[in-house]
Design a protein around this motif. Sequence first.
Motif, PDB file in Angstrom:
ATOM      1  N   TYR A 233       0.846  -1.195   0.000  1.00 21.31           N
ATOM      2  CA  TYR A 233       0.000   0.000   0.000  1.00 21.31           C
ATOM      3  C   TYR A 233       0.878   1.240   0.000  1.00 21.31           C
ATOM      4  CZ  TYR A 233      -3.291   3.565   1.546  1.00 21.31           C
ATOM      5  OH  TYR A 233      -4.053   4.706   1.625  1.00 21.31           O
ATOM      6  N   LYS A 234       0.631   2.087  -0.987  1.00 21.35           N
ATOM      7  CA  LYS A 234       1.394   3.334  -1.054  1.00 21.35           C
ATOM      8  C   LYS A 234       0.577   4.407  -0.339  1.00 21.35           C
ATOM      9  CE  LYS A 234       3.836   6.289  -4.313  1.00 21.35           C
ATOM     10  NZ  LYS A 234       3.559   7.501  -3.563  1.00 21.35           N
ATOM     11  N   ILE A 235       1.146   4.959   0.712  1.00 20.52           N
ATOM     12  CA  ILE A 235       0.419   5.996   1.468  1.00 20.52           C
ATOM     13  C   ILE A 235       0.329   7.256   0.602  1.00 20.52           C
ATOM     14  CG2 ILE A 235       0.393   7.385   3.586  1.00 20.52           C
ATOM     15  CD1 ILE A 235       2.192   5.239   4.858  1.00 20.52           C
ATOM     16  N   PRO A 236      -0.907   7.779   0.411  1.00 28.45           N
ATOM     17  CA  PRO A 236      -1.025   8.982  -0.426  1.00 28.45           C
ATOM     18  C   PRO A 236      -0.185  10.126   0.155  1.00 28.45           C
ATOM     19  CG  PRO A 236      -3.196   8.112   0.157  1.00 28.45           C
ATOM     20  CD  PRO A 236      -2.192   7.341   0.947  1.00 28.45           C
ATOM     21  N   ASP A 237       0.461  10.874  -0.728  1.00 27.55           N
ATOM     22  CA  ASP A 237       1.333  11.969  -0.275  1.00 27.55           C
ATOM     23  C   ASP A 237       0.558  13.019   0.528  1.00 27.55           C
ATOM     24  OD1 ASP A 237       3.603  10.899  -1.362  1.00 27.55           O
ATOM     25  OD2 ASP A 237       3.297  11.841  -3.323  1.00 27.55           O
ATOM     26  N   ASP A 238      -0.735  13.191   0.145  1.00 23.72           N
ATOM     27  CA  ASP A 238      -1.497  14.281   0.766  1.00 23.72           C
ATOM     28  C   ASP A 238      -2.393  13.809   1.904  1.00 23.72           C
ATOM     29  OD1 ASP A 238      -3.035  12.754  -0.877  1.00 23.72           O
ATOM     30  OD2 ASP A 238      -4.161  14.410  -1.785  1.00 23.72           O
ATOM     31  N   VAL A 239      -2.088  12.646   2.475  1.00 22.07           N
ATOM     32  CA  VAL A 239      -2.963  12.114   3.531  1.00 22.07           C
ATOM     33  C   VAL A 239      -2.884  13.006   4.792  1.00 22.07           C
ATOM     34  CG1 VAL A 239      -1.268  10.514   4.552  1.00 22.07           C
ATOM     35  CG2 VAL A 239      -3.701   9.974   4.675  1.00 22.07           C
ATOM     36  N   ASP A 240      -4.048  13.188   5.436  1.00 23.31           N
ATOM     37  CA  ASP A 240      -4.085  14.007   6.656  1.00 23.31           C
ATOM     38  C   ASP A 240      -4.361  13.177   7.899  1.00 23.31           C
ATOM     39  OD1 ASP A 240      -3.806  16.743   5.565  1.00 23.31           O
ATOM     40  OD2 ASP A 240      -5.639  16.210   4.476  1.00 23.31           O
ATOM     41  N   GLU A 241      -5.168  12.127   7.763  1.00 25.21           N
ATOM     42  CA  GLU A 241      -5.523  11.300   8.920  1.00 25.21           C
ATOM     43  C   GLU A 241      -5.545   9.837   8.528  1.00 25.21           C
ATOM     44  OE1 GLU A 241      -9.311  12.544  10.579  1.00 25.21           O
ATOM     45  OE2 GLU A 241      -8.880  14.566   9.883  1.00 25.21           O
ATOM     46  N   ILE A 242      -4.992   9.013   9.414  1.00 23.78           N
ATOM     47  CA  ILE A 242      -5.067   7.563   9.176  1.00 23.78           C
ATOM     48  C   ILE A 242      -5.588   6.899  10.438  1.00 23.78           C
ATOM     49  CG2 ILE A 242      -3.761   5.440   8.712  1.00 23.78           C
ATOM     50  CD1 ILE A 242      -1.819   7.054   7.028  1.00 23.78           C
ATOM     51  N   LEU A 243      -6.634   6.077  10.264  1.00 23.89           N
ATOM     52  CA  LEU A 243      -7.096   5.228  11.357  1.00 23.89           C
ATOM     53  C   LEU A 243      -6.684   3.809  10.988  1.00 23.89           C
ATOM     54  CD1 LEU A 243      -8.724   4.766  13.968  1.00 23.89           C
ATOM     55  CD2 LEU A 243     -10.743   4.439  12.532  1.00 23.89           C
ATOM     56  N   PHE A 244      -5.854   3.192  11.836  1.00 22.06           N
ATOM     57  CA  PHE A 244      -5.314   1.877  11.506  1.00 22.06           C
ATOM     58  C   PHE A 244      -5.909   0.846  12.452  1.00 22.06           C
ATOM     59  CE2 PHE A 244      -1.729   0.040   9.022  1.00 22.06           C
ATOM     60  CZ  PHE A 244      -1.947  -1.277   9.389  1.00 22.06           C
ATOM     61  N   LEU A 245      -6.665  -0.120  11.893  1.00 26.57           N
ATOM     62  CA  LEU A 245      -7.220  -1.202  12.709  1.00 26.57           C
ATOM     63  C   LEU A 245      -6.297  -2.402  12.564  1.00 26.57           C
ATOM     64  CD1 LEU A 245     -11.014  -0.969  11.673  1.00 26.57           C
ATOM     65  CD2 LEU A 245      -9.762   0.381  13.370  1.00 26.57           C
ATOM     66  N   ALA A 246      -5.591  -2.753  13.647  1.00 25.92           N
ATOM     67  CA  ALA A 246      -4.589  -3.826  13.579  1.00 25.92           C
ATOM     68  C   ALA A 246      -5.001  -4.990  14.478  1.00 25.92           C
ATOM     69  CB  ALA A 246      -3.222  -3.300  14.013  1.00 25.92           C
ATOM     70  N   GLY A 247      -5.003  -6.180  13.896  1.00 25.48           N
ATOM     71  CA  GLY A 247      -5.288  -7.385  14.686  1.00 25.48           C
ATOM     72  C   GLY A 247      -4.026  -8.221  14.784  1.00 25.48           C
ATOM     73  N   GLY A 248      -3.535  -8.504  15.993  1.00 27.83           N
ATOM     74  CA  GLY A 248      -2.354  -9.358  16.202  1.00 27.83           C
ATOM     75  C   GLY A 248      -1.124  -8.851  15.461  1.00 27.83           C
ATOM     76  N   THR A 249      -0.624  -9.672  14.502  1.00 32.83           N
ATOM     77  CA  THR A 249       0.597  -9.282  13.769  1.00 32.83           C
ATOM     78  C   THR A 249       0.334  -8.102  12.826  1.00 32.83           C
ATOM     79  OG1 THR A 249       0.128 -10.964  12.109  1.00 32.83           O
ATOM     80  CG2 THR A 249       1.693 -11.564  13.857  1.00 32.83           C
ATOM     81  N   GLY A 250      -0.917  -7.697  12.701  1.00 28.33           N
ATOM     82  CA  GLY A 250      -1.264  -6.524  11.886  1.00 28.33           C
ATOM     83  C   GLY A 250      -0.634  -5.248  12.434  1.00 28.33           C
ATOM     84  N   ILE A 251      -0.050  -5.323  13.629  1.00 28.19           N
ATOM     85  CA  ILE A 251       0.648  -4.155  14.186  1.00 28.19           C
ATOM     86  C   ILE A 251       1.902  -3.830  13.355  1.00 28.19           C
ATOM     87  CG2 ILE A 251       2.043  -5.453  15.849  1.00 28.19           C
ATOM     88  CD1 ILE A 251       0.481  -1.997  16.483  1.00 28.19           C
ATOM     89  N   ALA A 252       2.476  -4.850  12.700  1.00 30.01           N
ATOM     90  CA  ALA A 252       3.714  -4.607  11.932  1.00 30.01           C
ATOM     91  C   ALA A 252       3.493  -3.581  10.817  1.00 30.01           C
ATOM     92  CB  ALA A 252       4.271  -5.924  11.389  1.00 30.01           C
ATOM     93  N   PRO A 253       2.456  -3.745   9.964  1.00 35.22           N
ATOM     94  CA  PRO A 253       2.229  -2.697   8.962  1.00 35.22           C
ATOM     95  C   PRO A 253       1.855  -1.349   9.557  1.00 35.22           C
ATOM     96  CG  PRO A 253       0.614  -4.478   8.747  1.00 35.22           C
ATOM     97  CD  PRO A 253       1.634  -4.943   9.714  1.00 35.22           C
ATOM     98  N   ALA A 254       1.214  -1.361  10.750  1.00 30.30           N
ATOM     99  CA  ALA A 254       0.872  -0.076  11.389  1.00 30.30           C
ATOM    100  C   ALA A 254       2.153   0.662  11.779  1.00 30.30           C
ATOM    101  CB  ALA A 254       0.010  -0.326  12.620  1.00 30.30           C
TER     102      ALA A 254
END
Length: 416
Positions: A233-254
Amino acid sequence: MQEFCCIRRCIQRSHDQIAFRQALQARRFAGRPSPGFSGFDAGKASGPPRSSKDKATGFNPTGPSPRPHKTSQGKFAEEVNNAETPPRTRFRIGPGKLILFSIAAFLSYKIYTWQKNPARSVILNPKFFTPFILESREKVSSTSAILNLLSLPRGQNTVSVSEAWRSGVWSVQVMQPELQIARSYTPLPPIEETEPEQVRLFVRQEPQGEVSTFLHKINRGTIVHLRGPKVEYKIPDDVDEILFLAGGTGIAPALQVAHTLYNHRIKSTEQGPELRILWANRRREDSIHGLESSSSQLAQAKSISAALSQPSQTRLVEEVESLKARHGGKVIVDYFVDEEGSYISESLLRTYLSGMDQTANQDGTPRKKVVLVSGPEGFVDAFAGPKTWQGGMEIQGPLGGLLKKINPPGWEIWKL
Ligand SMILES: Cc1cc2nc3c(=O)[nH]c(=O)nc-3n(C[C@H](O)[C@H](O)[C@H](O)COP(=O)(O)OP(=O)(O)OC[C@H]3O[C@@H](n4cnc5c(N)ncnc54)[C@H](O)[C@@H]3O)c2cc1C
């Protein structure tokens, strides 16, 4: 007695052979056989070659004499001059040989250019597996560990890794060498930026899982082959807010998102987008001493008492807490633990989405808002619906789950 006779026969034979060689030598120089020669096989040695081939080559398989037996030097020389010379085999290039030669030349060229290719010298390559060595494995909970892998070609080009960090969420594939199967894993941000040849993986061991079990069993010093990076996933250059829902090992991408935003994209924390991570685990042991900050006092008290009865903070919680401390104003992390009855409910999610919601930036442009969902299949399905397959590739699929129900306006949703 028998042995004695055998030895005698051998000695006699070697004497005969020496005598025969001496006679042959003398004959070569004198052009005639030695008068004293009466050694073994003399008749055969002076006999004619048995076949035309033998004649042509001068080879007599039954006797050691390579030349016809002559009585005078001149006559012998004459015969040698007149002797048939063996036909020479001419080197002919037929179409078969030509094709083989072309294939060999082509392959040699390919191997040469492949070896010279500068892309080969990168520590990670998306096309082929490169060797890493397992430097350490640190247990994080009863089922998960952080593996520290070091690229074997040290001091090589790390451009591909730096580019991946600037993009956002990325993964590598790890090969299980016996079964020759590969699975994707999400590298954790480096502890020191000065160690670009290091890849750290947070891996949960699946019961009977092939690659995760392999990674949990191998010893320090084992060679592990990695391929990548693959940008998920390429984070948009102009992003202002990110809500990240991470389950278990999903913390790594967060953690990757945080690293990209605050270590690669912006120079000062004040300018950075806001990042809120909601990290859910089944058991407390996966997030020891990680305290939920956004729920009721009762839930908080429960987590505190549970945390106090546990051993010290794990490496991963340490890293999450340090992230919060470094980017206090911008990064918020809330922990949820199923076995303590705290989980990301619909009402909480609504509160988060509306709480972060600000319709426009100060300059009037609309704020770019993204929800990212990452974790085991069941977790992603529950919040955003399953990903689907199309043409052999996994794609986003339609939005489902809780987020479809809430349908937050102005938020882009992405399943990892
Ligand atoms: C982009 C991406 C990033 C990822 N990042 C990470 C990460 O950072 N950390 C992490 O831990 N994981 C991550 N994963 C998941 C990881 O890729 C693997 O899917 C996971 O480690 C399991 O792989 P495995 O080979 O161990 O299990 P598999 O062998 O694939 O088995 C998967 C499950 O099926 C079950 N199973 C297997 N065979 C049978 C059978 N015969 N009968 C019944 N059940 C069976 C196993 O018990 C296991 O639970 C990521 C996945 C993706 C796609």
